[in-house]
Design a protein around this motif. Structure first.
Motif, PDB file in Angstrom:
ATOM      1  N   ILE A 309       0.878  -1.179   0.000  1.00 39.74           N
ATOM      2  CA  ILE A 309       0.000   0.000   0.000  1.00 39.74           C
ATOM      3  C   ILE A 309       0.911   1.223   0.000  1.00 39.74           C
ATOM      4  CG2 ILE A 309      -1.610   1.380   1.345  1.00 39.74           C
ATOM      5  CD1 ILE A 309      -2.899  -1.093   2.363  1.00 39.74           C
ATOM      6  N   PRO A 338      -3.517   0.636  -3.107  1.00 40.96           N
ATOM      7  CA  PRO A 338      -2.934  -0.712  -3.056  1.00 40.96           C
ATOM      8  C   PRO A 338      -2.194  -1.060  -4.347  1.00 40.96           C
ATOM      9  CG  PRO A 338      -5.311  -0.823  -3.422  1.00 40.96           C
ATOM     10  CD  PRO A 338      -4.975   0.628  -3.264  1.00 40.96           C
ATOM     11  N   ASN A 364      -8.071  -1.512   5.487  1.00 36.73           N
ATOM     12  CA  ASN A 364      -6.825  -2.077   4.951  1.00 36.73           C
ATOM     13  C   ASN A 364      -6.978  -3.581   4.726  1.00 36.73           C
ATOM     14  OD1 ASN A 364      -4.971   0.080   7.172  1.00 36.73           O
ATOM     15  ND2 ASN A 364      -5.483   0.430   5.028  1.00 36.73           N
TER      16      ASN A 364
END
Ligand code: SF4
Length: 477
Positions: A309, A338, A364
């Motif tokens: 990321i 990402p 996330n």
């Protein structure tokens, strides 16, 4: 939290104050300002930072600011620095901290005939309360002592006078204030990292409760440091800039030690040890402060550090943080992009500084699995946050029941806060149950937190010298 900077020189030092304050921008998101004392008296400028950087906001004002003495502030609360006229003469104040008994102090002062300006949202500014306490005494030194005695919470501040600056660290040293020096100038800063590019070298950290006076001719201690200290451990975990040192402990170095400790614990637990296919394992960190912890973890285990990321840095500085929670969640999601090429099919060990509400980590985890990660393991650099901070102005998401660890206790016990000390104890089965509840909520493959003992060891200072209230409710002052 906020940050303050001040400089005094034999020549104009506006540029030092401008860039020095700008280097504190990661510490606050709401207001930024500068004040200078020059041949034509005091001048000051204050701007909103909610939609623009300090540097962009203040740069057009620079032609109107000149002087060899000045202060700057980045604040999460007040518009500052503010100027005052009193029997002590003209002065300006910039503060960092949190005044818990502000209502009581202002009510008493109003009863005694004082008046306050207040902010547009109706609050009395911390800066005004400090100025009121200072000007009620016979000298700045007595006023500084009164601030330390009367304020509940914490307060580090700089006072600008036409002769020089008083740098005053919180009585328990909850936030730092560091003295720097270069040829013909002295400076005070919340972060030592603000000094290097301006040519200052660090002289020393002020001690808890210490007050120094700096003028173009030098510096002297006006109030000696106290013995007890409770510096905020979260400065190293999250708030501090990687190149800063507090009490001789470097932020980035500390984060490497934190990550390495988590890695060694995983090795002891046999986690992903002796894998047949280690090349599908990678270590990453949530930008920005998770990165140092992740590098420490990866290096300690000999695993590759990667960036699955990446933060879109051109337009999303860390300090940009809208005030409402919904917009904050959106910003947190939009600024991280990402990289599917790195994520797909991989077992990802991801590190972050802490979990407050868990919203961002949940996102996330979704992003990892949405990009076909095989597994998502989260390692957190500090223990579960069980108590809101009472000493610094952190975000409102730190209200007790907003903390995911407190939600876990409520869910597991059916009663808020029951047996909280046992949940704080990493060796107690209740702690493990709380971590498992959080893991499930966030949709992670595994989750581990740093223990408090390991966190204290990573700082390297005696436990009684650092504040650990967030985790164990230890309370001083
Ligand atoms: S309670 Fe936590 S955030 Fe607040 S000063 Fe202590 S360690 Fe720092």
């Amino acid at each position: 939290m906020g940050g303050i900077f001040g400089a005094v020189g034999k020549h104009d030092c506006v540029n030092d104050i401008f860039y020095g304050t700008d280097y504190l921008s990661h510490l606050g998101t709401k207001r930024g300002g500068m004040a200078v004392s020059g041949p034509s008296g005091f001048a000051w400028k204050i701007h909103k930072l909610e939609s623009n950087y300090f540097r962009n906001q203040l740069e057009p004002d620079l032609p109107e600011l000149s002087g060899n003495i000045g202060i700057g502030a980045i604040s999460d609360t007040d518009a500052q620095p503010l100027p005052f006229t009193s029997h002590l003469g003209r002065f300006c104040v910039a503060t960092v901290g949190r005044i818990n008994n502000g209502d009581e102090l202002t009510a008493q002062a109003v009863h005694n005939g004082c008046c306050f300006g207040g902010s547009s949202d109706g609050d009395i500014r911390s800066t005004e309360i400090v100025a009121m306490l200072l000007s009620a005494e016979k000298s700045f030194e007595d006023g500084i002592r009164a601030v330390h005695e009367k304020i509940k919470g914490s307060c580090t501040f700089i006072i600008m006078t036409p002769e020089g600056l008083y740098g005053c660290r919180d009585k328990l040293g909850r936030t730092p204030l560091i003295l720097g020096q270069k040829k013909d100038a002295f400076a005070l800063s919340s972060e030592s990292s603000a000094f290097q590019n301006l040519g200052y070298t660090t002289v020393r950290d002020l001690g808890p409760g210490e007050a120094v006076f700096i003028s173009p001719d030098g510096y002297e201690t006006r109030i000696a440091a106290r013995k007890a200290m409770q510096i905020c451990t979260f400065l190293w975990v999250y708030y501090g800039y990687p190149s800063s040192n507090y009490e001789g402990v470097n932020v980035e170095d500390f984060r490497y030690r934190c990550g390495a400790t988590l890695a060694q614990r995983d090795i002891r637990d046999g986690f992903l040890v002796g894998e047949k296919n280690p090349e599908d394992i990678l270590v990453g960190g949530i930008p920005d402060s998770g990165i140092g912890h992740a590098i420490g973890y990866a290096n300690s285990r000999g695993l590759p550090y990667r960036r699955p990321i990446v933060k879109y840095t051109p337009t999303w500085p860390r300090s940009f943080m809208p005030q409402n929670q919904q917009s904050r969640n959106l910003v947190a999601r939009m600024k991280l992009i990402p990289n599917r090429t790195l994520i797909e099919g991989r077992r990802i060990i991801f590190l972050d500084d802490s979990i407050v509400r868990g919203t961002q980590l949940k996102d996330n985890a979704r992003v990892f699995f949405g990009n076909k990660a095989a597994e998502a393991h989260m390692r957190i650099a500090c223990p579960p946050l069980l108590h809101p901070c009472e000493f610094l102005n952190f975000s409102s998401s730190r209200a007790t029941l907003e903390l995911i660890a407190r939600k876990a206790i409520l869910a597991l016990e059916g009663v808020e806060g029951r047996d909280i000390d046992r949940y704080a104890d990493a060796s107690d089965p209740r702690h493990a149950a709380m971590v498992e509840w959080i893991r499930e909520q966030l949709g992670l493959t595994s989750l581990k937190f740093q223990t408090l003992d390991d966190l204290v060891k990573a700082v390297g200072l005696p436990k009684e010298r650092i504040c650990t209230h967030c985790w164990d409710a230890s309370s001083w002052g």
